[in-house]
Design a protein around this motif. Structure first.
Motif, PDB file in Angstrom:
ATOM      1  N   LEU A 189       0.842  -1.202   0.000  1.00 33.00           N
ATOM      2  CA  LEU A 189       0.000   0.000   0.000  1.00 33.00           C
ATOM      3  C   LEU A 189       0.875   1.250   0.000  1.00 33.00           C
ATOM      4  O   LEU A 189       0.588   2.225  -0.700  1.00 33.00           O
ATOM      5  CB  LEU A 189      -0.931  -0.010   1.212  1.00 33.00           C
ATOM      6  CG  LEU A 189      -1.850   1.195   1.393  1.00 33.00           C
ATOM      7  CD1 LEU A 189      -2.792   1.344   0.204  1.00 33.00           C
ATOM      8  CD2 LEU A 189      -2.637   1.060   2.677  1.00 33.00           C
ATOM      9  N   GLY A 190       1.969   1.204   0.762  1.00 34.07           N
ATOM     10  CA  GLY A 190       2.920   2.313   0.761  1.00 34.07           C
ATOM     11  C   GLY A 190       3.568   2.510  -0.600  1.00 34.07           C
ATOM     12  O   GLY A 190       3.751   3.645  -1.060  1.00 34.07           O
TER      13      GLY A 190
ATOM     14  N   TYR B 248       2.213   1.741  -3.472  1.00 37.05           N
ATOM     15  CA  TYR B 248       1.209   2.328  -4.355  1.00 37.05           C
ATOM     16  C   TYR B 248       1.037   3.817  -4.060  1.00 37.05           C
ATOM     17  O   TYR B 248       0.973   4.636  -4.974  1.00 37.05           O
ATOM     18  CB  TYR B 248      -0.134   1.614  -4.233  1.00 37.05           C
ATOM     19  CG  TYR B 248      -1.184   2.296  -5.071  1.00 37.05           C
ATOM     20  CD1 TYR B 248      -1.152   2.172  -6.450  1.00 37.05           C
ATOM     21  CD2 TYR B 248      -2.156   3.107  -4.494  1.00 37.05           C
ATOM     22  CE1 TYR B 248      -2.077   2.825  -7.240  1.00 37.05           C
ATOM     23  CE2 TYR B 248      -3.076   3.760  -5.281  1.00 37.05           C
ATOM     24  CZ  TYR B 248      -3.039   3.619  -6.651  1.00 37.05           C
ATOM     25  OH  TYR B 248      -3.945   4.281  -7.432  1.00 37.05           O
ATOM     26  N   THR B 249       0.955   4.170  -2.803  1.00 39.35           N
ATOM     27  CA  THR B 249       0.787   5.573  -2.424  1.00 39.35           C
ATOM     28  C   THR B 249       1.968   6.412  -2.899  1.00 39.35           C
ATOM     29  O   THR B 249       1.792   7.543  -3.347  1.00 39.35           O
ATOM     30  CB  THR B 249       0.642   5.694  -0.892  1.00 39.35           C
ATOM     31  OG1 THR B 249      -0.453   4.897  -0.482  1.00 39.35           O
ATOM     32  CG2 THR B 249       0.413   7.119  -0.470  1.00 39.35           C
ATOM     33  N   ASP B 250       3.160   5.844  -2.836  1.00 41.08           N
ATOM     34  CA  ASP B 250       4.373   6.573  -3.202  1.00 41.08           C
ATOM     35  C   ASP B 250       4.560   6.682  -4.712  1.00 41.08           C
ATOM     36  O   ASP B 250       4.939   7.737  -5.218  1.00 41.08           O
ATOM     37  CB  ASP B 250       5.583   5.872  -2.570  1.00 41.08           C
ATOM     38  CG  ASP B 250       6.838   6.696  -2.609  1.00 41.08           C
ATOM     39  OD1 ASP B 250       6.750   7.908  -2.327  1.00 41.08           O
ATOM     40  OD2 ASP B 250       7.904   6.127  -2.914  1.00 41.08           O
TER      41      ASP B 250
ATOM     42  N   LYS C 141       2.215   5.161  -7.311  1.00 38.69           N
ATOM     43  CA  LYS C 141       1.015   4.935  -8.123  1.00 38.69           C
ATOM     44  C   LYS C 141       1.206   3.816  -9.147  1.00 38.69           C
ATOM     45  O   LYS C 141       0.766   3.892 -10.279  1.00 38.69           O
ATOM     46  CB  LYS C 141       0.585   6.224  -8.845  1.00 38.69           C
ATOM     47  CG  LYS C 141       0.318   7.387  -7.928  1.00 38.69           C
ATOM     48  CD  LYS C 141      -0.861   7.120  -7.022  1.00 38.69           C
ATOM     49  CE  LYS C 141      -1.212   8.357  -6.234  1.00 38.69           C
ATOM     50  NZ  LYS C 141      -1.104   8.177  -4.803  1.00 38.69           N
TER      51      LYS C 141
END
Length: 104
Positions: free
Chosen positions: A20-21, A23-25, A27
């Motif tokens: 998730l990190g 993806y957040t960082d 995309k």
């Protein structure tokens, strides 16, 4: 075997939070696929572990592994702030999880 399943479930939770990190960082869509796979892996092993471990203990330990492991991984991989107070509270989570294993 049930405790091994629970540890594997916690590792899956930790890796899901880490993806998730990612993806957040960045995309990256591959990170979403890896995150979903990690959470499915985690929930599958949690289901197996909870066949014999009481839910109150199993869920608490699973959550603790995911929370402490996710925080450590995100500090390491994404340069989140590090301080002695954060380390102290992560230690408390780990200490509490170990305590739950031995409390009956």
């Amino acid at each position: 075997m049930d405790w091994i399943f629970l540890i594997l479930a916690g590792i899956g939770e930790m890796s899901g939070v880490t993806f998730l990190g990612f993806y957040t960082d960045r995309k990256n869509k591959l990170a979403v696929v890896a995150m979903v796979a990690s959470f499915v892996f985690s929930l599958g092993f949690l289901y197996l572990a909870l066949q014999t471990i009481p839910m109150s203990i199993g869920y608490s330990i699973w959550t603790g592994i995911g929370a402490a492991g996710g925080a450590i991984m995100n500090m390491w991989l994404f340069d989140e702030p590090r301080s002695w107070i954060r380390g102290f509270f992560i230690f408390l989570i780990i200490f509490a999880v170990i305590g739950l294993k031995f409390a009956r």
